[in-house]
Motif scaffolding. Sequence first.
Motif, PDB file in Angstrom:
ATOM      1  N   MET A  16       0.832  -1.205   0.000  1.00  0.00           N
ATOM      2  CA  MET A  16       0.000   0.000   0.000  1.00  0.00           C
ATOM      3  C   MET A  16       0.874   1.265   0.000  1.00  0.00           C
ATOM      4  O   MET A  16       0.625   2.191  -0.758  1.00  0.00           O
ATOM      5  CB  MET A  16      -0.899  -0.028   1.240  1.00  0.00           C
ATOM      6  N   VAL A  17       1.917   1.218   0.853  1.00  0.00           N
ATOM      7  CA  VAL A  17       2.804   2.383   0.942  1.00  0.00           C
ATOM      8  C   VAL A  17       3.582   2.553  -0.367  1.00  0.00           C
ATOM      9  O   VAL A  17       3.690   3.664  -0.901  1.00  0.00           O
ATOM     10  CB  VAL A  17       3.772   2.226   2.144  1.00  0.00           C
ATOM     11  N   LYS A  63       4.881   9.149   9.814  1.00  0.00           N
ATOM     12  CA  LYS A  63       3.992   8.028   9.478  1.00  0.00           C
ATOM     13  C   LYS A  63       4.638   6.715   9.946  1.00  0.00           C
ATOM     14  O   LYS A  63       5.858   6.667  10.160  1.00  0.00           O
ATOM     15  CB  LYS A  63       3.762   7.971   7.955  1.00  0.00           C
ATOM     16  N   ILE A 121       6.287   4.270   9.115  1.00  0.00           N
ATOM     17  CA  ILE A 121       7.219   3.605   8.197  1.00  0.00           C
ATOM     18  C   ILE A 121       8.623   3.987   8.661  1.00  0.00           C
ATOM     19  O   ILE A 121       8.851   5.156   8.995  1.00  0.00           O
ATOM     20  CB  ILE A 121       7.079   4.109   6.739  1.00  0.00           C
ATOM     21  N   PHE A 172       2.403  20.597   1.419  1.00  0.00           N
ATOM     22  CA  PHE A 172       1.881  19.457   0.665  1.00  0.00           C
ATOM     23  C   PHE A 172       2.403  19.533  -0.763  1.00  0.00           C
ATOM     24  O   PHE A 172       2.610  20.635  -1.279  1.00  0.00           O
ATOM     25  CB  PHE A 172       0.351  19.482   0.636  1.00  0.00           C
ATOM     26  N   TYR A 223       1.506  19.358  -6.689  1.00  0.00           N
ATOM     27  CA  TYR A 223       0.876  18.721  -7.847  1.00  0.00           C
ATOM     28  C   TYR A 223      -0.318  17.845  -7.447  1.00  0.00           C
ATOM     29  O   TYR A 223      -0.965  17.267  -8.314  1.00  0.00           O
ATOM     30  CB  TYR A 223       1.911  17.892  -8.622  1.00  0.00           C
ATOM     31  N   GLN A 257      -6.301  13.923  -3.193  1.00  0.00           N
ATOM     32  CA  GLN A 257      -5.103  13.092  -3.365  1.00  0.00           C
ATOM     33  C   GLN A 257      -4.166  13.214  -2.156  1.00  0.00           C
ATOM     34  O   GLN A 257      -3.540  12.240  -1.763  1.00  0.00           O
ATOM     35  CB  GLN A 257      -4.359  13.503  -4.643  1.00  0.00           C
ATOM     36  N   PHE A 302      -2.897  10.097  -0.167  1.00  0.00           N
ATOM     37  CA  PHE A 302      -1.459   9.827  -0.112  1.00  0.00           C
ATOM     38  C   PHE A 302      -0.992   9.653   1.340  1.00  0.00           C
ATOM     39  O   PHE A 302      -0.388   8.640   1.690  1.00  0.00           O
ATOM     40  CB  PHE A 302      -0.688  10.963  -0.798  1.00  0.00           C
ATOM     41  N   TYR A 303      -1.320  10.645   2.176  1.00  0.00           N
ATOM     42  CA  TYR A 303      -0.856  10.547   3.569  1.00  0.00           C
ATOM     43  C   TYR A 303      -1.614   9.461   4.345  1.00  0.00           C
ATOM     44  O   TYR A 303      -1.056   8.856   5.255  1.00  0.00           O
ATOM     45  CB  TYR A 303      -0.923  11.910   4.262  1.00  0.00           C
ATOM     46  N   ALA A 329      -2.495   6.632   2.979  1.00  0.00           N
ATOM     47  CA  ALA A 329      -1.831   5.385   2.584  1.00  0.00           C
ATOM     48  C   ALA A 329      -0.507   5.228   3.332  1.00  0.00           C
ATOM     49  O   ALA A 329      -0.159   4.125   3.765  1.00  0.00           O
ATOM     50  CB  ALA A 329      -1.596   5.374   1.075  1.00  0.00           C
ATOM     51  N   LEU A 330       0.227   6.335   3.489  1.00  0.00           N
ATOM     52  CA  LEU A 330       1.491   6.259   4.248  1.00  0.00           C
ATOM     53  C   LEU A 330       1.215   5.856   5.703  1.00  0.00           C
ATOM     54  O   LEU A 330       2.041   5.220   6.336  1.00  0.00           O
ATOM     55  CB  LEU A 330       2.234   7.599   4.223  1.00  0.00           C
ATOM     56  N   GLN A 374      -5.838  16.022   7.056  1.00  0.00           N
ATOM     57  CA  GLN A 374      -4.761  15.032   6.914  1.00  0.00           C
ATOM     58  C   GLN A 374      -4.436  14.375   8.252  1.00  0.00           C
ATOM     59  O   GLN A 374      -4.172  13.177   8.321  1.00  0.00           O
ATOM     60  CB  GLN A 374      -3.529  15.736   6.320  1.00  0.00           C
TER      61      GLN A 374
END
Lengths: 377, 303
Positions: A1-2, A113, A115, B86, B89, B94, B98-99, B101-102, B146
């Motif tokens: 996922m990352v 995060k 990770i 952030f 782009y 998004q 993105f964050y 998912a991280l 976020q």
Amino acid sequence: MVFRALLLDAYRQLSAAKLFWLTLGLSAIVVLVFGSIGFNDEGMSLFFGLTQIESDLVNAGSPWARGLYIGIYSSFLVTIWLGWIATILALISTCTIFPEFVRGGSIELSLSKPISRLHLFFMKYAVSLSFVVLQVLLFCGGIFLCVGLRIGEWNWGIFYAIPIITVFYSYLFSVCALVGMVTRSGITALLITGLFWMGLFSTQTAEAILNTFVTEQKVTIERLEEGIAKATEELAELESESLTDMRIQDRKDRIESFQKDVDAAKKLFDKIDVWHRPVTWGIAVLPKLGQTIGLLDRWLDDGSGFDIAALMRGDMQELEEFDDLDPTTRGARERETMRRIDDDYSERSLWYIAGTSLLFEGLVLAFASWYVCKKDF
Amino acid sequence: MTAIDLKDVSKTYRGKVHALRGVSLEVMDGEIFGLLGPNGAGKSTLVKIMMTVIHATKVSGEILGHPIGHTQTLQHVGYLPEHHLFPHYLTGNQVLHFYGALAKVPRVARVARAQKLLDRLGLSGWEHKKVSTYSKGMLQRLGIAQVLINDPKLLILDEPTDGVDPVGRRVIRDLLDELRSEGRAIFLNSHLLSELEMVCDRVGIMVKGKITMQGTIESLTSDSKRIEICIAGTPPDWVKEQCNEIKENTIIVHGDDPKFVQPLIDRLRKEGITICSIRPVRETLEDLFMRAVDYIDQPGAIK
């Protein structure tokens, strides 16, 4: 996922920079031009038949047509387009990835995060390289189709360019990533990487020149010493038959001249070898850019003896046809020198070429990852 | 339960600059804790240590029951850095994906939360626009979104209302109240004392890398409670015996119990003195802050 998220992010970053699409567009044009080359009974045609070059050697069905077509790919498109132009464009596109990554206000968001820093760094690095893989994959796919449709050969070896170019690019990108993180500037990273590339290119060119000189002197010494031995033998034979034979003086002159040349060659060899050895050792631990790209030529060689690079140098001759001539002549020595140099490079192992280069890259990445892990952002 | 339990956190840069000098503090679940301090006091350094962005020279303590530096714990922490940036782009949506998912939030959960958060923070209609077109206040609100995308148990916010207009501040304040009532712990770093006063249950004041005061605003200001009686004209001499302080025409009695001022008021009235106002007064957070800081001419860490 990352990894997927980072991949998508890198795609968006590159896509926003437009250069990714520009490179892809230019690659498509190169493939199109390559695909416009065709072979017929009279010779070869360019630009989809717009221009015709008549040839008895290179025409439809001739083995040299295959050699020429594959040779254009491996010696020009890969070396010049992928190895130089596309690499420069890719470096320009990706040089900002790591400076952006460590930029204040942005790095805090990533590091907070769940990770590890090491994981994050290597994923970011892999993601950056994956775009080169994508570019080369699409390029090779186009070339594969062209070769298949034009000469009827569905050569999967064309895709060897993907690992070769990726590995080649990664030598440079490791330096770019490290400098980008330390200086937090894409331009500085690009400039330092460019200087590093030029430095490697100069060192490798110097090594190639010195290697040519050293090999040339070695061949001269060997061949002339053989010539001296042969002339001495002939002289003894002639003197045993008749002391007034006109050829006796000729042999004596030859021995004297050969001896002078051998002495001069030995002196020159000693002088050059002092430089050649350290440069060779230096090269051994540095990334071998040209030789890495040259692996493709080696892997795509069909054994037909057709060498487009040699053709461009004017060396496209059957070397064996000169074997009967006097081996001490300058021409014969030069040919032997070239043959030995070719053998020397083609006998260098994959470990020596890619292994030691990747070891260098590994050291750069080890330093970069240490920096990422230890740095207070 | 304790969300943040810091003990003796120190940070020294290059062996010379002492950014933090043995900071200890606690933040409980369902509590909003505000950290105040002048510029360079070490507030952001402390936050960054908690978020593993900076390595402490010395640290012990826990976040959500795990030692500081435990990466996986961050899955349950939301962090908004000061001056966050952030990728230009990306669109608002998004950014959240993105964050998220991280932070290892599954896609299904991200999709569900992202739109809700954007709506809640007044960013609906902007979700598909590039963040480069956002105003400072919108970026700040997106930053808060976020922070919440991973449904955190602990929120660490560095200047969350920086650049946000009064309406946006109100939205953020209400959101913080709501999050507190859900039992989440919130750690706030802010210069806006009035904002903090409105939302914080407890505050800590950091000066030169040390926490000099810590507690509820009520407890920290209880000593300063007083009743001020403003009269027309100069107070008569006998007043001095029945009050603690006199400032021009204002009579000050320490404490907050009204029964202590009744005899004084009765006598003033009896003598026909006009009473203009009677008001209970308490030290503001700003007063407290200024007292704690003892105003520093040269802000910054001790060298």
